[in-house]
Design a protein around this motif. Structure first.
Motif, mmCIF file in Angstrom:
data_model
loop_
_atom_site.group_PDB
_atom_site.id
_atom_site.type_symbol
_atom_site.label_atom_id
_atom_site.label_comp_id
_atom_site.label_asym_id
_atom_site.label_seq_id
_atom_site.Cartn_x
_atom_site.Cartn_y
_atom_site.Cartn_z
ATOM 1 N N PHE A 65 -22.283 24.665 7.249
ATOM 2 C CA PHE A 65 -23.615 25.652 8.138
ATOM 3 C C PHE A 65 -22.542 26.805 8.899
ATOM 4 N N LEU A 66 -21.866 26.394 9.492
ATOM 5 C CA LEU A 66 -20.767 26.846 10.807
ATOM 6 C C LEU A 66 -19.888 27.330 10.066
ATOM 7 N N ILE A 67 -19.256 27.778 8.748
ATOM 8 C CA ILE A 67 -18.110 28.368 8.825
ATOM 9 C C ILE A 67 -18.885 29.543 8.250
ATOM 10 N N GLU A 68 -20.089 29.479 7.587
ATOM 11 C CA GLU A 68 -20.712 30.734 7.497
ATOM 12 C C GLU A 68 -20.662 31.224 8.489
ATOM 13 N N SER A 69 -21.369 30.734 9.547
ATOM 14 C CA SER A 69 -22.320 31.494 10.878
ATOM 15 C C SER A 69 -21.314 31.611 11.267
ATOM 16 N N TYR A 70 -20.628 31.263 11.954
ATOM 17 C CA TYR A 70 -19.694 31.965 12.781
ATOM 18 C C TYR A 70 -18.804 33.593 12.874
ATOM 19 N N PRO A 125 -18.868 50.831 17.166
ATOM 20 C CA PRO A 125 -18.960 49.653 18.654
ATOM 21 C C PRO A 125 -19.268 47.753 18.050
ATOM 22 N N PHE A 126 -18.697 46.880 17.488
ATOM 23 C CA PHE A 126 -19.363 45.881 17.117
ATOM 24 C C PHE A 126 -20.477 45.510 18.322
ATOM 25 N N ASP A 127 -21.728 45.127 18.131
ATOM 26 C CA ASP A 127 -22.476 43.836 18.561
ATOM 27 C C ASP A 127 -23.841 42.892 17.530
ATOM 28 N N PRO A 128 -22.593 41.801 17.694
ATOM 29 C CA PRO A 128 -23.813 41.160 16.946
ATOM 30 C C PRO A 128 -25.083 40.831 17.442
ATOM 31 N N PRO A 129 -25.657 40.640 16.413
ATOM 32 C CA PRO A 129 -26.996 40.606 16.356
ATOM 33 C C PRO A 129 -27.490 39.249 17.565
ATOM 34 N N MET A 130 -28.495 39.070 17.765
ATOM 35 C CA MET A 130 -29.337 38.157 18.833
ATOM 36 C C MET A 130 -29.692 36.951 17.858
ATOM 37 N N SER A 131 -29.721 37.225 16.796
ATOM 38 C CA SER A 131 -30.645 35.597 16.198
ATOM 39 C C SER A 131 -29.229 35.464 15.220
ATOM 40 N N SER A 132 -28.140 36.294 15.447
ATOM 41 C CA SER A 132 -26.684 35.191 15.161
ATOM 42 C C SER A 132 -26.382 34.701 16.066
ATOM 43 N N LEU A 133 -26.140 35.453 17.338
ATOM 44 C CA LEU A 133 -25.788 34.757 18.998
ATOM 45 C C LEU A 133 -26.623 33.250 19.265
ATOM 46 N N VAL A 134 -28.277 32.927 19.231
ATOM 47 C CA VAL A 134 -28.454 32.296 19.119
ATOM 48 C C VAL A 134 -28.696 31.025 18.142
ATOM 49 N N CYS A 135 -28.152 31.703 16.641
ATOM 50 C CA CYS A 135 -28.415 30.410 15.780
ATOM 51 C C CYS A 135 -26.755 29.362 15.799
ATOM 52 N N ASN A 136 -25.664 30.261 16.248
ATOM 53 C CA ASN A 136 -24.358 29.968 16.206
ATOM 54 C C ASN A 136 -24.090 29.058 17.506
ATOM 55 N N LEU A 137 -25.203 29.590 18.676
ATOM 56 C CA LEU A 137 -24.948 28.820 19.639
ATOM 57 C C LEU A 137 -25.730 27.197 19.696
ATOM 58 N N LEU A 138 -27.199 27.291 18.618
ATOM 59 C CA LEU A 138 -27.699 26.315 18.902
ATOM 60 C C LEU A 138 -27.400 24.230 17.943
ATOM 61 N N TRP A 139 -25.652 25.642 16.904
ATOM 62 C CA TRP A 139 -25.758 25.013 15.983
ATOM 63 C C TRP A 139 -24.542 24.013 16.454
ATOM 64 N N PHE A 140 -23.711 25.419 17.479
ATOM 65 C CA PHE A 140 -22.636 24.218 17.797
ATOM 66 C C PHE A 140 -22.608 23.356 19.389
ATOM 67 N N ILE A 141 -24.291 23.374 19.131
ATOM 68 C CA ILE A 141 -24.264 22.228 20.338
ATOM 69 C C ILE A 141 -24.943 21.265 19.248
ATOM 70 N N SER A 142 -25.489 21.618 18.177
ATOM 71 C CA SER A 142 -26.211 20.314 17.272
ATOM 72 C C SER A 142 -24.392 19.818 17.249
ATOM 73 N N MET A 157 -33.661 24.623 14.877
ATOM 74 C CA MET A 157 -34.186 25.569 15.420
ATOM 75 C C MET A 157 -32.716 26.642 14.675
ATOM 76 N N GLY A 158 -31.542 26.884 15.208
ATOM 77 C CA GLY A 158 -30.433 27.525 14.261
ATOM 78 C C GLY A 158 -30.610 28.424 12.412
ATOM 79 N N LEU A 159 -31.340 26.953 12.159
ATOM 80 C CA LEU A 159 -31.628 27.780 10.462
ATOM 81 C C LEU A 159 -32.556 28.441 10.611
#
Length: 928
Positions: free
Chosen positions: A72-77, A115-132, A202-204
């Protein structure tokens, strides 16, 4: 002076001594520490294995989960970086605009990329998955370390083989684990994986926010459901300690709650803070006495018996039954209901399993040793179960239906002793159980189904219909038919069974109902009497079988108490059963030519019951009582110690009366048996500490004297017995226990006095002594004692042979005499002339032995104490009649002169020295 080197050497030596002493102490305590090592090794082994297996499962799950999460992280990062396709579109758009401007002749400036500004959902998702992922990999790492620590702990604890060293290493390592809280650390490791999984879900949800609202909502619901279940599983075991569901947070939450409770209570008392863990609390609740625990025990035991498929598995369970019901101190009651549940539960059928187990012992496929062991196990279990009390506490728990043919397959006499030792008791208790169950059924019917005229005292009982009463009668008939064949064989008993069957099969259609009910009650009362008689027969059979064994049967005393046979409540007719059993045992023991100690005790029990049941009535006296008393081993038997000796005398008197005209040796043996009984009673009077059992009425003694007077036996067999019985009457009259029979004893003493006066007057010249004692018209107890002794001594000279056990009899007669004045002149003269007649000529061993008993007894104790005490003992000298004293002095002088030469070098020399001392004392009294 000692230098430093000397001090160092001395210290080294002291240390070596201490070390050697400690080492010696450790060797002495090796056995104690080996027990610790054994127990600690079991605990540590289980602990290490549980940690290792738990960590292995965590590693597998963490590995699989990390792999999935990585996918999942390969796709989400990628969502955290600018999209290259969008940049390409932007460049192409810019180029297109520039080309268009060139074509139009206009110039277009190049626009900077947005300018590139990643969406909040992506930030939350990747943050939770990397912590997981981090938590999952950390969990795997720590699990690997725990496995290594566990192996290291096990390796260190097994390095040494010496018990003391190994025990201390065990303690050192284990308390190190406790010190650093490794138990809590290991319990917390799964939390990392659990949190990792929650973060993944939660990241999902965050990952699906920009994708699709419906899918995102579904994932959110799944996450909420998972968290709800997890929280429930965490909290649930805090309130239900038997719950199998728990999470690693449960223990921590429990400790927190306990800490808060302790803190609140600690405001008042710091000692009230609870320190129990969840496991400790669960253990306390599990073993706490409660209704729920009883139900759980019942279920567990029922499941256990159902799961025991074959006899090999059932045997250990049966071995434990006697121990839970009986101990060396008596009955245990804690497991009564448990065993009753096993007996009553139709799915368990413990009694049926026991019977089949006992039948399997006869299989030819088993070795004899295993057969005997299993049979003993089954018999002990049956004995214990058969003694279970009923819920009412009145009778035993009925074991029905029980097939008694399992005992008839092999008779006790054909079994090895070890097996027969148990079967005798088990068979008796099981038969008693069946009879008591029938008695209880009869009792219930008699108290519940009487007609209106008969049941005045039983108005509280409900009156059932004739159909219900008929059904109960059929049950009783069925129980009777299941009894062993040897029961209910008498014609009267069979008639009772037939009458019950007829009453149960013919309901009162054409007869008055009350008449039918009355017939039922009368028949049941007859059955009750038959069952009581049957109970006595079972007890007697048990006693007879027990006497044939080489030692006491299994739990003999307990089995006997279960029967609760009281002779005072048994009729004379029923007492015949016990008398017949006594005769049977005596015949068997006589055939063996020896009485075993336990057989002697059994005979005492049977005769004691007979004595209490018959009292003065000896219609069914034991025919072999004389044969028993005359055996060598029965001289100091349990029968004479425990049974009523006066009743035994009555039995022998009845037999002697039956042989009144029989001059055969059998009649003499009866008299000799009477002597043994009378001798035991007399011994008790002299030495009250000896065991003794006797009634108070003098009538049996009077009948015994009459029977002895009319017996056709030679006089030498009657003389000793008559003297002892007369002495016993006087002893009983002097006892304060016999005051309520004083008139009866006065009558008996008057008859003794009449006989003695006739004999004494034949020897004493009344013209010389009658004026001084009123012709001997009345004799005191002391006179009678002197007269009985005189009569016995003179009888020794009259008979052609020695009286039966003459020396033992003389010892009793002489030692019951108090040494004091008050004997009438005629009885003093009778005594002196009796000595003159008996000891004037005979130079034989019996005469010398009898003389030794006489001069050392209480009769002359005031005459041979020595010159120093003459003055103080002078008042106790009873031979104060001058004529009697002169007769005694002349006889003693002549007898000593005749025997002097023959006795100087014999063992009787001291006896005649004392006789000479007595003669001198009498002479001094005459001179005074």
């Amino acid at each position: 002076m000692i230098d430093d080197d000397g001090l160092e050497e001395l210290a080294t030596e002291e240390l070596a001594k201490d070390y050697t002493s400690a080492e010696t102490d450790d060797v002495a305590g090796a056995k104690i520490w080996s027990v610790y090592v054994s127990e600690a090794e079991k605990y540590d082994q289980a602990l290490v294995e549980s940690w290792t297996s738990d960590m292995a499962g965590l590693l597998i799950f963490a590995g699989l989960f990390s792999a999935i999460l990585t996918a999942f992280l390969i796709e989400s990062y990628k969502t955290l970086m600018p999209d290259s396709d969008e940049e390409m579109v932007h460049l192409l758009t810019q180029i297109s605009k520039q080309l268009s401007g060139i074509a139009n002749g206009s110039s277009i400036d190049a626009l900077p990329p947005p300018p590139f500004d990643p969406p909040m959902s992506s930030l939350v998702c990747n943050l939770l998955w990397f912590i997981s992922l981090g938590l999952s990999l950390s969990c795997a790492l720590i699990a690997t370390l725990v496995q290594q620590w566990a192996r290291d702990f096990k390796h260190k604890s097994e390095m040494r083989s010496a018990p003391v060293v190994r025990a201390r290493i065990f303690a050192y390592l284990y308390y190190g684990l406790r010190r650093f809280n490794m138990h809590s650390a290991v319990e917390a490791i799964p939390l990392l994986l659990h949190f990792s999984l929650v973060f993944f879900f939660m990241g999902l949800v965050a990952f699906l926010v920009p994708v699709n609202d419906a899918v995102m909502i579904l994932s959110l619901l799944l996450l909420g459901l998972t968290l709800t279940v997890y929280i429930t599983l965490t909290i649930f075991p805090l309130f239900s300690f038997d719950s199998p569901y728990r999470t690693p947070l449960s223990s921590g939450l429990w400790r927190g709650m306990q800490y808060l409770k302790g803190t609140w209570r600690g405001r008042h008392d710091m000692r009230s803070r609870p320190r129990d863990s969840m496991v400790d609390t669960m253990n306390k609740i599990a073993v706490r006495d409660s209704k729920q625990r009883t139900i759980r025990d019942h279920r567990a035991l029922c499941w256990t018996v159902r799961s025991l498929a074959d006899d090999f598995e059932l045997e250990p369970f049966l071995e434990g039954i006697p121990d839970v019901l009986w101990s060396t101190r008596g009955r245990r009651k804690a497991y009564d209901q448990h065993l009753k549940v096993l007996l009553r539960n139709p799915e368990v059928r413990l009694l049926s399993r026991l019977q089949n187990f006992l039948r399997g012992c006869d299989s030819d496929l088993l070795p004899q040793e295993i057969k005997n062991r299993r049979r003993i196990t089954a018999l002990k279990a049956l004995w214990a179960i058969a003694t279970l009390p009923h819920d009412s506490g009145v009778s035993l728990e009925p074991l029905e239906p029980f097939d008694f043919t399992v005992f008839s397959l092999v008779l006790p006499t054909a079994l090895p002793f070890k097996v027969a030792y148990y079967q005798v008791s088990a068979d008796a208790v099981l038969q008693l159980n069946a009879v008591l169950a029938l008695l209880r059924g009869v009792h219930d019917i008699n108290h519940g189904y009487l007609d209106e005229g008969q049941r005045k005292a039983w108005d509280t009982y409900s009156r059932l219909s004739p159909h219900d009463l008929s059904f109960r009668l059929e049950e009783i008939v069925a129980r009777l038919n299941r009894l062993p064949r040897r029961f209910m064989q008498a014609s009267s008993d069979r008639e009772i069974v037939e009458q019950l069957g007829d009453l149960a099969g013919h309901l009162p259609h054409d007869v008055v109902e009350n008449v039918w009910r009355t017939s039922c009650v009368e028949t049941l009362n007859s059955l009750k009497s038959a069952l009581i008689r049957m109970e006595h027969d079972i007890f007697v059979s048990f006693m007879i079988d027990a006497a044939t064994l080489e030692s006491w049967p299994y739990e003999f005393e307990t089995t006997r108490k279960i029967f609760d046979i009281d002779g005072s409540s048994i009729s004379v007719d029923m007492a015949e059963t016990f008398s017949t059993a006594f005769d049977s045992i005596v015949s068997e023991q006589t055939r063996r030519q020896s009485y075993s100690p336990h057989a002697d005790e059994i005979l005492a029990i049977l005769l004691d019951i007979c004595g209490k049941a018959m009292a003065d009535d000896v219609a069914y006296y034991p025919l072999n009582l004389t044969n028993y008393l005359m055996t060598q081993t029965a001289s100091d038997s349990a029968v004479l110690k425990k049974c009523d000796n006066v009743w035994l005398c009555s039995c022998l008197t009845a037999e002697l009366v039956a042989r009144q005209h029989d001059s055969s040796p059998l009649s003499a043996r009866v008299i000799e048996g009477m002597w043994r009984v009378a001798f035991k009673v007399a011994q008790h009077y002299l030495w009250p500490s000896q065991p003794h059992a006797s009634s108070q009425t003098p009538h049996p003694y009077q009948r015994a004297l009459e029977a002895l007077h009319h017996a056709a036996s030679p006089s030498h067999t009657k003389l000793s017995t008559t003297a002892l019985i007369q002495t016993n009457i006087l002893n009983a009259h002097s006892s304060t226990v016999q005051r309520r029979h004083k008139d009866d004893y006065n009558e008996a003493i008057y008859k003794i006095q009449t006989r003695i006066l006739l004999k004494s007057r034949a020897m004493v010249d009344d013209s010389q002594s009658g004026d001084r004692d009123h012709a001997g018209s009345e004799l005191s107890i002391l006179d009678l004692r002197i007269a009985i002794l005189s009569d016995f001594i003179s009888g020794c000279a009259e008979t052609n042979r020695l009286p039966y056990n003459a020396l033992e009899t003389a010892k009793i007669l002489m030692n019951v005499l108090p040494c004091r004045p008050g004997v009438t002149a005629s009885q003093q003269l009778y005594f002196a002339k009796s000595l003159h007649a008996t000891f004037s000529d005979g130079l034989n061993d019996f005469a010398f032995d009898l003389m030794e008993e006489l001069v050392t007894s209480q009769v002359f104790s005031a005459y041979w104490e020595g010159p120093k005490t003459w003055g103080t003992l002078h008042e106790y000298r009873w031979l104060d009649d001058p004529q009697a004293a002169r007769t005694f002095y002349d006889w003693a002088t002549r007898y000593i002169r005749i025997c002097d030469k023959a006795l100087r070098s014999s063992r009787w020399f001291n006896t005649f020295e004392r006789l000479d001392e007595i003669r001198e004392s009498v002479h001094i009294d005459l001179a005074d």
